[in-house]
Design a protein around this motif. Structure first.
Motif, short mmCIF file in Angstrom:
data_model
loop_
_atom_site.label_atom_id
_atom_site.label_comp_id
_atom_site.label_asym_id
_atom_site.label_seq_id
_atom_site.Cartn_x
_atom_site.Cartn_y
_atom_site.Cartn_z
N ARG A 237 -16.40 -13.38 54.00
CA ARG A 237 -15.81 -12.07 53.71
C ARG A 237 -16.79 -10.94 54.03
O ARG A 237 -16.43 -9.95 54.67
CB ARG A 237 -15.37 -11.98 52.25
N ALA A 238 -18.05 -11.10 53.61
CA ALA A 238 -19.05 -10.07 53.86
C ALA A 238 -19.26 -9.86 55.36
O ALA A 238 -19.32 -8.72 55.84
CB ALA A 238 -20.37 -10.45 53.19
N LEU A 239 -19.32 -10.94 56.12
CA LEU A 239 -19.51 -10.82 57.56
C LEU A 239 -18.29 -10.20 58.23
O LEU A 239 -18.44 -9.32 59.10
CB LEU A 239 -19.82 -12.20 58.17
N GLU A 240 -17.09 -10.62 57.84
CA GLU A 240 -15.87 -10.03 58.41
C GLU A 240 -15.82 -8.54 58.14
O GLU A 240 -15.51 -7.74 59.04
CB GLU A 240 -14.62 -10.71 57.85
N GLU A 241 -16.08 -8.15 56.92
CA GLU A 241 -16.00 -6.73 56.56
C GLU A 241 -17.04 -5.92 57.33
O GLU A 241 -16.74 -4.86 57.88
CB GLU A 241 -16.20 -6.56 55.04
N HIS A 242 -18.26 -6.43 57.39
CA HIS A 242 -19.32 -5.70 58.09
C HIS A 242 -19.00 -5.57 59.58
O HIS A 242 -19.14 -4.48 60.15
CB HIS A 242 -20.67 -6.38 57.89
N LEU A 243 -18.57 -6.65 60.20
CA LEU A 243 -18.28 -6.61 61.63
C LEU A 243 -17.09 -5.72 61.95
O LEU A 243 -16.97 -5.20 63.05
CB LEU A 243 -18.05 -8.03 62.16
N ALA A 244 -16.20 -5.52 60.96
CA ALA A 244 -15.05 -4.62 61.14
C ALA A 244 -15.43 -3.17 60.84
O ALA A 244 -14.57 -2.28 60.89
CB ALA A 244 -13.90 -5.07 60.24
N GLY A 245 -16.69 -2.93 60.50
CA GLY A 245 -17.13 -1.57 60.21
C GLY A 245 -16.77 -1.08 58.83
O GLY A 245 -16.82 0.12 58.55
N LYS A 246 -16.41 -2.01 57.94
CA LYS A 246 -16.03 -1.66 56.58
C LYS A 246 -17.20 -1.88 55.63
O LYS A 246 -18.07 -2.71 55.90
CB LYS A 246 -14.86 -2.53 56.11
N PRO A 247 -17.20 -1.18 54.50
CA PRO A 247 -18.22 -1.50 53.49
C PRO A 247 -17.95 -2.89 52.91
O PRO A 247 -16.79 -3.33 52.84
CB PRO A 247 -18.04 -0.41 52.42
N ILE A 248 -18.99 -3.56 52.51
CA ILE A 248 -18.82 -4.90 51.93
C ILE A 248 -18.32 -4.75 50.51
O ILE A 248 -18.96 -4.09 49.67
CB ILE A 248 -20.14 -5.69 52.01
N SER A 249 -17.16 -5.32 50.23
CA SER A 249 -16.50 -5.12 48.94
C SER A 249 -17.25 -5.78 47.79
O SER A 249 -17.22 -5.29 46.67
CB SER A 249 -15.06 -5.62 49.01
N VAL A 250 -17.91 -6.90 48.04
CA VAL A 250 -18.69 -7.58 47.01
C VAL A 250 -20.07 -7.85 47.62
O VAL A 250 -20.30 -8.90 48.22
CB VAL A 250 -18.03 -8.91 46.55
N PRO A 251 -21.01 -6.90 47.51
CA PRO A 251 -22.28 -7.03 48.20
C PRO A 251 -23.31 -7.94 47.51
O PRO A 251 -24.32 -8.29 48.12
CB PRO A 251 -22.80 -5.60 48.27
N VAL A 252 -23.05 -8.31 46.27
CA VAL A 252 -23.97 -9.18 45.53
C VAL A 252 -23.17 -10.20 44.74
O VAL A 252 -22.22 -9.84 44.03
CB VAL A 252 -24.85 -8.37 44.55
N THR A 253 -23.54 -11.46 44.89
CA THR A 253 -22.99 -12.54 44.06
C THR A 253 -24.17 -13.37 43.57
O THR A 253 -25.28 -13.28 44.11
CB THR A 253 -22.02 -13.44 44.84
N ASN A 254 -23.94 -14.17 42.57
CA ASN A 254 -24.98 -15.08 42.11
C ASN A 254 -25.00 -16.32 42.99
O ASN A 254 -23.96 -16.95 43.15
CB ASN A 254 -24.76 -15.49 40.65
N PRO A 255 -26.16 -16.65 43.58
CA PRO A 255 -26.20 -17.90 44.33
C PRO A 255 -25.99 -19.08 43.40
O PRO A 255 -26.37 -19.02 42.23
CB PRO A 255 -27.61 -17.90 44.94
N ILE A 256 -25.36 -20.12 43.92
CA ILE A 256 -25.07 -21.32 43.13
C ILE A 256 -25.81 -22.47 43.79
O ILE A 256 -25.61 -22.74 44.98
CB ILE A 256 -23.56 -21.62 43.09
N GLY A 257 -26.65 -23.16 43.04
CA GLY A 257 -27.37 -24.30 43.60
C GLY A 257 -28.53 -24.70 42.73
O GLY A 257 -28.65 -24.27 41.58
N CYS A 258 -29.40 -25.52 43.28
CA CYS A 258 -30.61 -25.94 42.60
C CYS A 258 -31.65 -24.83 42.69
O CYS A 258 -31.65 -24.05 43.64
CB CYS A 258 -31.18 -27.21 43.25
N ASN A 259 -32.54 -24.78 41.72
CA ASN A 259 -33.66 -23.84 41.80
C ASN A 259 -34.52 -24.17 43.01
O ASN A 259 -34.66 -25.34 43.38
CB ASN A 259 -34.56 -23.96 40.56
N VAL A 260 -35.11 -23.14 43.60
CA VAL A 260 -36.16 -23.39 44.58
C VAL A 260 -37.26 -24.16 43.84
O VAL A 260 -37.59 -23.85 42.70
CB VAL A 260 -36.72 -22.06 45.15
#
Length: 193
Positions: free
Chosen positions: A152-175
């Motif tokens: 979604r972020a890539l589609e919005e950016h490439l379409a010249g739109k602002p990113i509607s959700v610019p921050v999410t919490n990553p999900i996974g194991c700790n580094v």
């Protein structure tokens, strides 16, 4: 400043060896209109569970000028299978369509504020951060994912739109940080949203 690189900041510089035998720096990607840097590893079930979803995203956007660079910063002393030789084997066996870099010192992971594997960062033409967080909402079982925030972020950016959700919490194991317990994270590495 928070542990994780905030939106609007420039991509921190790096110079890291890759599984293809080359060494890459951030400048190698300055002509790319969009750069996706993501922190990953060889063993994490959230990474292996979403590898094919990530592959689909890369294949969908690479022809549109988006470059994808994966970085493994996990301590091989915590998980031996995260060492560089295993990275080479992983890329050979899976033929992933991204560059896979090794951050043995973990300096790059600290500069970006990598929280999880996987953790995605999207940079614009000026290499300023425009999205950070997860790719999909169920990386351990990506086939059950209902949301693909990275797409979604890539589609919005490439379409010249602002990113509607610019921050999410990553999900996974700790580094896996060298010299720390496998589940350690800095005190200021709290939820991003």
């Amino acid at each position: 400043m928070s542990f994780t690189l905030p939106n609007g900041e420039r991509a921190p510089a790096f110079q890291l060896p890759a599984t293809d035998g080359k060494t890459y720096t951030l400048k190698d990607f300055e002509s790319d209109p969009v750069l996706v840097v993501f922190f990953t590893c060889n063993h994490c079930p959230y990474v292996t569970g979403s590898d094919e979803a990530t592959r689909r995203t890369v294949e969908k956007f690479m022809t549109r000028g988006v470059r994808f660079v994966a970085i493994n910063a996990n301590s091989a002393n915590t998980y031996a299978e995260d060492d560089f030789p295993h990275m080479v084997v992983r890329m050979r066996d899976h033929k992933f369509p991204w560059i896979y870099l090794h951050d043995e010192t973990q300096e790059v992971a600290r500069a970006y504020g990598a929280l999880r594997t996987p953790h995605f960062y999207v940079f614009d033409r000026d290499q300023r951060l425009i999205y950070t967080g997860r790719a999909v909402d169920n990386p351990r079982q990506a086939e059950r994912a209902k949301i693909n925030d990275l797409d979604r972020a890539l589609e919005e950016h490439l379409a010249g739109k602002p990113i509607s959700v610019p921050v999410t919490n990553p999900i996974g194991c700790n580094v896996k940080w060298e010299g720390h317990d496998a589940h350690w994270m800095p005190a200021d590495a709290c939820d991003l949203v």
